[in-house]
Enzyme design. Structure first.
Site, PDB file in Angstrom:
ATOM      1  N   CYS A  51       0.839  -1.197   0.000  1.00  0.00           N
ATOM      2  CA  CYS A  51       0.000   0.000   0.000  1.00  0.00           C
ATOM      3  C   CYS A  51       0.879   1.253   0.000  1.00  0.00           C
ATOM      4  O   CYS A  51       1.767   1.390   0.848  1.00  0.00           O
ATOM      5  CB  CYS A  51      -0.898  -0.014   1.232  1.00  0.00           C
ATOM      6  SG  CYS A  51      -1.943   1.457   1.387  1.00  0.00           S
ATOM      7  N   CYS A  54       0.342   3.212   3.531  1.00  0.00           N
ATOM      8  CA  CYS A  54       0.827   2.790   4.849  1.00  0.00           C
ATOM      9  C   CYS A  54       1.933   1.735   4.795  1.00  0.00           C
ATOM     10  O   CYS A  54       2.486   1.378   5.829  1.00  0.00           O
ATOM     11  CB  CYS A  54      -0.330   2.272   5.691  1.00  0.00           C
ATOM     12  SG  CYS A  54      -1.031   0.695   5.122  1.00  0.00           S
ATOM     13  N   CYS A  99      -7.410  -1.032   1.628  1.00  0.00           N
ATOM     14  CA  CYS A  99      -6.375  -1.521   2.535  1.00  0.00           C
ATOM     15  C   CYS A  99      -6.971  -1.688   3.929  1.00  0.00           C
ATOM     16  O   CYS A  99      -7.622  -0.777   4.447  1.00  0.00           O
ATOM     17  CB  CYS A  99      -5.214  -0.525   2.554  1.00  0.00           C
ATOM     18  SG  CYS A  99      -3.916  -0.931   3.753  1.00  0.00           S
ATOM     19  N   CYS A 102      -5.094   1.054   6.494  1.00  0.00           N
ATOM     20  CA  CYS A 102      -5.315   2.508   6.469  1.00  0.00           C
ATOM     21  C   CYS A 102      -6.627   2.905   5.800  1.00  0.00           C
ATOM     22  O   CYS A 102      -6.980   4.085   5.796  1.00  0.00           O
ATOM     23  CB  CYS A 102      -4.143   3.229   5.804  1.00  0.00           C
ATOM     24  SG  CYS A 102      -3.980   2.977   4.025  1.00  0.00           S
ATOM     25  N   CYS A 122      -8.689  -5.909  -9.403  1.00  0.00           N
ATOM     26  CA  CYS A 122      -8.281  -4.901 -10.381  1.00  0.00           C
ATOM     27  C   CYS A 122      -7.847  -3.667  -9.577  1.00  0.00           C
ATOM     28  O   CYS A 122      -8.687  -2.934  -9.038  1.00  0.00           O
ATOM     29  CB  CYS A 122      -9.463  -4.597 -11.291  1.00  0.00           C
ATOM     30  SG  CYS A 122      -9.078  -3.554 -12.689  1.00  0.00           S
TER      31      CYS A 122
END
Length: 133
Positions: A51, A54, A99, A102, A122
Site C-alpha cells: 500500500c 501505509c 487496505c 489505512c 483490479c
C-alpha cells in the site's frame, strides 16, 4: 452509521502531504487512474506490492496475472491485507477493495479471474509500491 477506525490514520492535510495528487485522488477520493498509465501494470519481477499509503503488503507477484484491462490484476491478496465494501457509484454494483490497515481505496474485485480463486483484484497501480525480491 458507524465509521470504521483503521490502525493507520491521518488527517486530510496529512494525507495530502504523504501522497501525490494522483495517489490522493485514487486512494482517498476513490478515483481511478487511466488504464495502462502505471508502470506496475507491466511489472513482471518476483516481489511484493504494498500500500502506498501505509506500506502494508497487499499482493505477491505470483498472484499477479495479465487481465488485459490496463490495471494490475491479482487473483489473491495477502491474508488479511484487504477488505471490501459495496460500491454503487456510477450506476453500477461493484465490490470496492481497500487496505485493511489505512482504509485507502485500492480498486475493485470481480469474479472473472483465473483459478483457483476465480477472482480478479483490479488494482490502481498508483495505490501501490513494488519491492522486488
Amino acid at each position: 452509521m458507524d465509521v470504521k477506525t483503521y490502525p493507520v490514520t491521518h488527517t486530510d492535510a496529512e494525507w495530502r502531504k504523504l501522497l501525490t495528487p494522483e495517489q490522493y485522488d485514487v486512494m482517498r477520493g476513490h478515483g481511478t487512474e487511466r488504464p495502462g498509465s502505471c508502470a506496475l501494470n507491466y511489472e513482471k519481477r518476483p516481489g511484493t506490492f504494498s500500500c502506498a499509503g501505509c506500506g502494508q503488503d497487499l499482493f505477491v507477484s505470483k498472484t499477479k496475472f495479465e487481465s488485459g484491462t490496463g490495471w494490475p490484476s491479482f487473483n489473491d491478496p495477502v491474508a488479511g491485507a484487504t477488505e471490501t465494501t459495496s460500491d454503487r457509484s456510477f450506476g453500477m454494483a461493484r465490490t470496492e477493495v481497500h487496505c485493511s490497515r489505512c482504509g485507502s481505496h485500492l480498486g475493485h474485485v470481480f469474479d472473472d479471474g483465473p483459478a483457483p480463486t476465480h477472482l480478479r483484484y483490479c488494482i490502481n497501480g498508483v495505490a501501490m509500491n513494488f519491492q522486488p525480491e
